[in-house]
Scaffold this motif. Structure first.
Motif, short mmCIF file in Angstrom:
data_model
loop_
_atom_site.label_atom_id
_atom_site.label_comp_id
_atom_site.label_asym_id
_atom_site.label_seq_id
_atom_site.Cartn_x
_atom_site.Cartn_y
_atom_site.Cartn_z
N MET A 1 0.82 -1.21 0.00
CA MET A 1 0.00 0.00 0.00
C MET A 1 0.86 1.26 0.00
N MET A 2 2.04 1.17 0.61
CA MET A 2 2.89 2.34 0.79
C MET A 2 3.93 2.53 -0.31
N ARG A 3 3.85 1.79 -1.38
CA ARG A 3 4.82 1.94 -2.46
C ARG A 3 4.87 3.39 -2.93
N GLY A 4 6.10 3.95 -2.94
CA GLY A 4 6.29 5.31 -3.44
C GLY A 4 5.80 6.39 -2.51
N LYS A 5 5.49 6.04 -1.24
CA LYS A 5 4.92 7.02 -0.32
C LYS A 5 5.81 7.24 0.91
N SER A 6 5.36 8.12 1.77
CA SER A 6 6.11 8.42 2.99
C SER A 6 5.14 8.61 4.15
N ILE A 7 5.60 8.25 5.36
CA ILE A 7 4.82 8.48 6.57
C ILE A 7 5.73 9.08 7.62
N ALA A 8 5.22 10.05 8.36
CA ALA A 8 5.99 10.71 9.41
C ALA A 8 5.30 10.53 10.75
N PHE A 9 6.10 10.22 11.78
CA PHE A 9 5.63 10.18 13.16
C PHE A 9 6.21 11.40 13.86
N VAL A 10 5.33 12.28 14.34
CA VAL A 10 5.75 13.56 14.88
C VAL A 10 5.32 13.66 16.34
N GLY A 11 6.27 13.98 17.23
CA GLY A 11 5.89 14.15 18.63
C GLY A 11 7.01 13.83 19.58
N ASP A 12 6.62 13.31 20.75
CA ASP A 12 7.58 13.04 21.82
C ASP A 12 8.04 11.58 21.74
N SER A 13 8.54 11.05 22.85
CA SER A 13 9.10 9.69 22.80
C SER A 13 8.04 8.61 22.65
N LEU A 14 6.78 8.93 22.88
CA LEU A 14 5.72 7.97 22.58
C LEU A 14 5.49 7.87 21.07
N ALA A 15 5.72 8.96 20.34
CA ALA A 15 5.69 8.88 18.88
C ALA A 15 6.83 7.99 18.40
N ARG A 16 7.99 8.10 19.04
CA ARG A 16 9.11 7.22 18.71
C ARG A 16 8.78 5.77 19.05
N ASN A 17 8.14 5.55 20.19
CA ASN A 17 7.70 4.22 20.61
C ASN A 17 6.80 3.59 19.53
N HIS A 18 5.87 4.40 18.99
CA HIS A 18 4.96 3.96 17.94
C HIS A 18 5.74 3.62 16.67
N LYS A 19 6.65 4.49 16.29
CA LYS A 19 7.47 4.25 15.10
C LYS A 19 8.27 2.97 15.23
N ASP A 20 8.89 2.75 16.39
CA ASP A 20 9.68 1.53 16.61
C ASP A 20 8.81 0.28 16.44
N SER A 21 7.59 0.34 16.95
CA SER A 21 6.67 -0.78 16.79
C SER A 21 6.42 -1.07 15.32
N LEU A 22 6.19 -0.03 14.52
CA LEU A 22 5.94 -0.23 13.09
C LEU A 22 7.15 -0.86 12.41
N ILE A 23 8.34 -0.33 12.66
CA ILE A 23 9.55 -0.86 12.02
C ILE A 23 9.73 -2.33 12.40
N CYS A 24 9.48 -2.65 13.67
CA CYS A 24 9.63 -4.04 14.11
C CYS A 24 8.62 -4.97 13.45
#
Length: 391
Positions: free
Chosen positions: A108-131
């Motif tokens: 679904m994300m071919r050729g696209k970008s997503i940004a997680f913006v915020g504090d360390s809970l935004a980072r926590n969310h991003k880490d979950s996605l990458i994992c």
């Protein structure tokens, strides 16, 4: 500054934040308009209203298979004894919420970008996605700046970016921080933080969240002038409530993401406030989260500032959604209301089971704000994929 005030101030060292929390309800939850799903009995579905059920297939990754897990969230590595926190699945009341499918998401994300913006809970969310994506692909990471991390999936030409923006608006520290986080900050409430706002034209999707840093003492600016403060205790400066600060600092970023200045033309998501879940005393005096299983739906509710902040988020989101529609609908606004699900998961915080690098002024405190990886936070990405597919 008096002890009563200090007890209301939240703690975060880029990795540990605290909010005011109470387990006693004062008002019922209201939920945003539902997203459709595979509904049972022909009824509509609100994916944010439900309960936790066992998931025998979890976890879908471990600290051995995912290298990006921050040491503050790596509960397996640091010996959290009861692994029940990895086995839950969020079950909406009248439909099914499928587990995250990394192959479907990447396609679904071919050729696209997503940004997680915020504090360390935004980072926590991003880490979950990458994992969760590691089952399908590994990214190439880069660090354009100390406040920006990029993960690029070359096969899919897909980019995940995390922006460190704990207030979402422009800010600067003007007084040295101390163990109880009583350092003073300048907040420019009508100016979105350029760390992320300068890049909005590049985003196809943006997930925005912030809450805990607002508890710190701050001077509040609008149009370049001091209009008030929060816990500053300075003569001739109006000390406004935390609610005012949160309302204004939420409005400015959502104005940008609603397409007000013409730069953003993608899909914006606002994730609601995340509950901290300390019990047994003050956050910096051995408070902890020691529960070993999820609570049942309805057993815990927000109140005080967390309840008010979620209400303010709903209010400002509705205004931004209307502004986007009035501007021709070029921007899609979505509300990710994770609060009701996460308030039931006091068992899924790291507590003392995570790494820590000692720094000046700071001592180790239990973490009852962030989320273990793998764990309950992975359901945020179940919700993310479902919302994008259902829109």
């Amino acid at each position: 500054m008096g002890g009563k005030i200090l007890n209301l101030i939240s703690f975060e060292l880029e990795a540990l934040e605290v909010n005011v929390y109470s387990s006693f309800p004062n008002q019922p939850f209201t939920f945003p308009r539902p997203f459709s799903s595979r509904a049972r009995r022909g009824e509509g579905c609100n994916i944010f209203s439900g309960d936790w059920v066992p998931d025998p297939d979890a976890p879908y990754y471990t600290n051995d298979t995912c290298s990006v897990i921050h040491e503050h969230y790596d509960c397996m590595k640091y010996g959290k004894p009861d692994l029940g926190f990895v086995n839950g699945r969020w079950q909406p009341d009248r439909c099914d919420l499928p587990r995250f499918d990394p192959w479907r998401f990447l396609d679904m994300m071919r050729g696209k970008s997503i940004a997680f913006v915020g504090d360390s809970l935004a980072r926590n969310h991003k880490d979950s996605l990458i994992c969760l994506l590691t089952r399908a692909a590994e990214p190439k990471p880069s660090w354009p700046s100390s406040k920006q991390t990029v993960y690029y999936y070359g096969e899919y030409n897909f980019t995940v970016t995390n922006f460190w923006a704990p207030y979402l608006v422009q800010h600067e520290q003007i007084d040295e921080d101390r163990p109880a986080h009583t350092g003073l900050w300048n907040l420019y409430l009508d100016e979105p933080d350029d760390v992320w706002a300068a890049h909005v034209a590049e985003f196809d999707y943006a997930v925005v969240s912030a809450s805990s840093w607002f508890y710190r003492p701050s001077m509040l600016y609008e149009a370049g002038k001091i209009v008030a403060c929060h816990y500053c205790l300075l003569a001739n400066v109006t000390d406004l409530t935390l609610r005012y600060e949160m309302r204004m600092a939420t409005r400015a970023p959502l104005r940008v993401l609603s397409g007000a200045d013409g730069r953003f033309r993608g899909t914006a998501m606002l994730r609601t406030v995340d509950p901290s879940q300390y019990e047994g005393g003050e956050w910096n005096k051995d408070r902890n989260c020691v529960r070993t299983r999820a609570n049942r739906s309805g057993k815990k509710r927000l109140e005080d500032f967390e309840f008010d902040f979620r209400k303010l988020q709903m209010e400002k989101f509705a205004a931004a959604e209307k502004a986007a529609a009035d501007a021709g609908g070029k921007v899609r606004m979505m509300l990710m209301d994770t609060t009701a699900a996460m308030i039931l998961r006091a068992d899924a915080h790291p507590s003392k089971y995570r790494g820590w690098t000692p720094e000046k002024h700071f001592t180790l405190h239990n973490d009852c704000v962030h989320w273990c990886l793998p764990g309950a936070i992975d359901t945020w990405n179940d919700m993310l994929l479902h919302m994008l597919m259902s829109a």
